[in-house]
Design a protein around this motif. Sequence first.
Motif, mmCIF file in Angstrom:
data_model
loop_
_atom_site.group_PDB
_atom_site.id
_atom_site.type_symbol
_atom_site.label_atom_id
_atom_site.label_comp_id
_atom_site.label_asym_id
_atom_site.label_seq_id
_atom_site.Cartn_x
_atom_site.Cartn_y
_atom_site.Cartn_z
ATOM 1 N N ILE A 73 0.825 -1.226 0.000
ATOM 2 C CA ILE A 73 0.000 0.000 0.000
ATOM 3 C C ILE A 73 0.852 1.267 0.000
ATOM 4 O O ILE A 73 0.324 2.368 0.084
ATOM 5 C CB ILE A 73 -0.965 0.028 1.208
ATOM 6 C CG1 ILE A 73 -0.200 0.001 2.542
ATOM 7 C CG2 ILE A 73 -1.960 -1.130 1.135
ATOM 8 C CD1 ILE A 73 -1.094 0.258 3.766
ATOM 9 N N ALA A 74 2.168 1.114 -0.108
ATOM 10 C CA ALA A 74 3.053 2.278 0.054
ATOM 11 C C ALA A 74 2.799 3.363 -0.991
ATOM 12 O O ALA A 74 2.987 4.545 -0.714
ATOM 13 C CB ALA A 74 4.515 1.831 0.018
ATOM 14 N N LEU A 102 13.678 -5.471 6.277
ATOM 15 C CA LEU A 102 12.269 -5.687 5.950
ATOM 16 C C LEU A 102 11.991 -5.098 4.571
ATOM 17 O O LEU A 102 12.512 -4.030 4.228
ATOM 18 C CB LEU A 102 11.363 -4.990 6.978
ATOM 19 C CG LEU A 102 11.446 -5.488 8.423
ATOM 20 C CD1 LEU A 102 10.618 -4.579 9.338
ATOM 21 C CD2 LEU A 102 10.953 -6.928 8.539
ATOM 22 N N HIS A 103 11.152 -5.797 3.819
ATOM 23 C CA HIS A 103 10.803 -5.337 2.472
ATOM 24 C C HIS A 103 9.440 -4.652 2.492
ATOM 25 O O HIS A 103 8.462 -5.214 2.992
ATOM 26 C CB HIS A 103 10.799 -6.551 1.521
ATOM 27 C CG HIS A 103 10.184 -6.275 0.193
ATOM 28 N ND1 HIS A 103 9.424 -7.185 -0.478
ATOM 29 C CD2 HIS A 103 10.216 -5.167 -0.589
ATOM 30 C CE1 HIS A 103 9.011 -6.667 -1.623
ATOM 31 N NE2 HIS A 103 9.473 -5.445 -1.712
ATOM 32 N N LEU A 104 9.402 -3.447 1.918
ATOM 33 C CA LEU A 104 8.156 -2.682 1.819
ATOM 34 C C LEU A 104 7.614 -2.801 0.404
ATOM 35 O O LEU A 104 8.237 -2.319 -0.551
ATOM 36 C CB LEU A 104 8.424 -1.199 2.138
ATOM 37 C CG LEU A 104 7.215 -0.261 2.027
ATOM 38 C CD1 LEU A 104 6.183 -0.572 3.115
ATOM 39 C CD2 LEU A 104 7.658 1.198 2.102
ATOM 40 N N GLU A 114 1.477 11.122 -10.481
ATOM 41 C CA GLU A 114 2.202 11.992 -9.529
ATOM 42 C C GLU A 114 1.795 11.732 -8.077
ATOM 43 O O GLU A 114 2.626 11.788 -7.172
ATOM 44 C CB GLU A 114 1.955 13.462 -9.870
ATOM 45 C CG GLU A 114 2.830 13.949 -11.005
ATOM 46 C CD GLU A 114 2.589 15.420 -11.310
ATOM 47 O OE1 GLU A 114 2.080 16.151 -10.424
ATOM 48 O OE2 GLU A 114 2.907 15.824 -12.439
ATOM 49 N N ASP A 115 0.504 11.479 -7.858
ATOM 50 C CA ASP A 115 0.051 11.217 -6.482
ATOM 51 C C ASP A 115 0.685 9.933 -5.944
ATOM 52 O O ASP A 115 1.116 9.865 -4.784
ATOM 53 C CB ASP A 115 -1.478 11.080 -6.436
ATOM 54 C CG ASP A 115 -2.158 12.411 -6.621
ATOM 55 O OD1 ASP A 115 -1.472 13.447 -6.475
ATOM 56 O OD2 ASP A 115 -3.359 12.418 -6.924
ATOM 57 N N ALA A 116 0.723 8.917 -6.783
ATOM 58 C CA ALA A 116 1.322 7.644 -6.352
ATOM 59 C C ALA A 116 2.813 7.831 -6.075
ATOM 60 O O ALA A 116 3.346 7.314 -5.086
ATOM 61 C CB ALA A 116 1.097 6.572 -7.419
ATOM 62 N N ARG A 122 6.777 9.355 0.375
ATOM 63 C CA ARG A 122 6.437 9.659 1.768
ATOM 64 C C ARG A 122 6.434 8.376 2.607
ATOM 65 O O ARG A 122 6.965 8.338 3.723
ATOM 66 C CB ARG A 122 5.051 10.323 1.811
ATOM 67 C CG ARG A 122 4.597 10.730 3.188
ATOM 68 C CD ARG A 122 3.176 11.270 3.125
ATOM 69 N NE ARG A 122 2.746 11.832 4.404
ATOM 70 C CZ ARG A 122 1.484 11.871 4.801
ATOM 71 N NH1 ARG A 122 0.512 11.404 4.027
ATOM 72 N NH2 ARG A 122 1.171 12.387 5.968
ATOM 73 N N SER A 123 5.847 7.322 2.082
ATOM 74 C CA SER A 123 5.787 6.049 2.816
ATOM 75 C C SER A 123 7.184 5.487 3.045
ATOM 76 O O SER A 123 7.516 5.009 4.142
ATOM 77 C CB SER A 123 4.967 5.022 2.026
ATOM 78 O OG SER A 123 3.662 5.468 1.820
ATOM 79 N N VAL A 124 7.993 5.520 1.990
ATOM 80 C CA VAL A 124 9.353 4.969 2.074
ATOM 81 C C VAL A 124 10.161 5.755 3.113
ATOM 82 O O VAL A 124 10.851 5.174 3.966
ATOM 83 C CB VAL A 124 10.036 5.020 0.679
ATOM 84 C CG1 VAL A 124 11.536 4.796 0.797
ATOM 85 C CG2 VAL A 124 9.394 3.992 -0.250
ATOM 86 N N THR A 125 10.066 7.070 3.053
ATOM 87 C CA THR A 125 10.833 7.906 3.975
ATOM 88 C C THR A 125 10.393 7.657 5.420
ATOM 89 O O THR A 125 11.220 7.528 6.328
ATOM 90 C CB THR A 125 10.625 9.399 3.621
ATOM 91 O OG1 THR A 125 10.929 9.573 2.243
ATOM 92 C CG2 THR A 125 11.527 10.290 4.441
#
Length: 258
Positions: A73-74, A102-104, A114-116, A122-125
């Motif tokens: 869902i990242a 851990l794998h995301l 662009e939103d994705a 943001r999720s990764v950071t």
Amino acid sequence: MPVFAANLTMMFNEWAFLDRFDAAADAGFAAVEYLFPYGATPEAIADRLARNNLQQALFNLPPGDWAAGERGIAALPGRFDALKADVERALDYAAATGVRRLHLMAGIADPHDEDAVSCYRRSVTYAAGRLAEKGIDLLLEPINGRNMPGYFLNDFGAAERLIAECGLPNLKLQFDIYHHQIIHGDVTMALRRLLSITGHIQIASVPSRNEPDGEELNYAYLFGEIDRLGYDGFIGCEYIPRGHTLDGLGWFKPFARS
Ligand SMILES: O=C(O)C(=O)[C@@H](O)CO
Ligand SMILES: [Mg+2]
């Protein structure tokens, strides 16, 4: 010499999940990985690791609703709160198992949306920052579109660029040789270029995703190259055995723990 981790999602399916730890250790593996631990308790998994003297090499953060077709869902806008909860859930299992990476999973999303793109970053950071507090690496794995149609992170160059742009020391590449060969080919040159940012390697034959002992890739050569490059991490055996898991372990005999 590479340290091989049996992938207990794909291998040793002749046993129930928790019994696969025992079976992998009996077959000579010193480490295991799997996609998800969440169907068992952290304590039960920790017990199997300890009693078999196994290292936990890797697992994935929760992937969203897998049965409904989600593959992470990242990169999905509107799911950031769920992602934060998923990170905490994975950290509970990390504390019990001692895993250091851990794998995301990114999810099914258009990599040009662009939103994705901004949501994924943001999720990764966020996840990398939270894992860094525990001394754990966050891994990003490009996955080929034949196995996972519509997957957001479908290109090793995109992962390489994102890792460079984020500049976070615990953000690394999960280099699945099977996916790289299908997406880009030229595996040896890619290993030479990307090993410095690689936190985990996975293997399987191409195109069948079976034992690494034939078909398109010469794994004996690649194992030598990985050694020559000084890789000291794990190699995850993420392949579907052609028959019984034990019957397909001839390739592994020289590497087995006695
Ligand atoms: O599909 C793969 O390749 C994996 O490594 C799984 O963990 C799904 O990301
Ligand atoms: Mg993989």
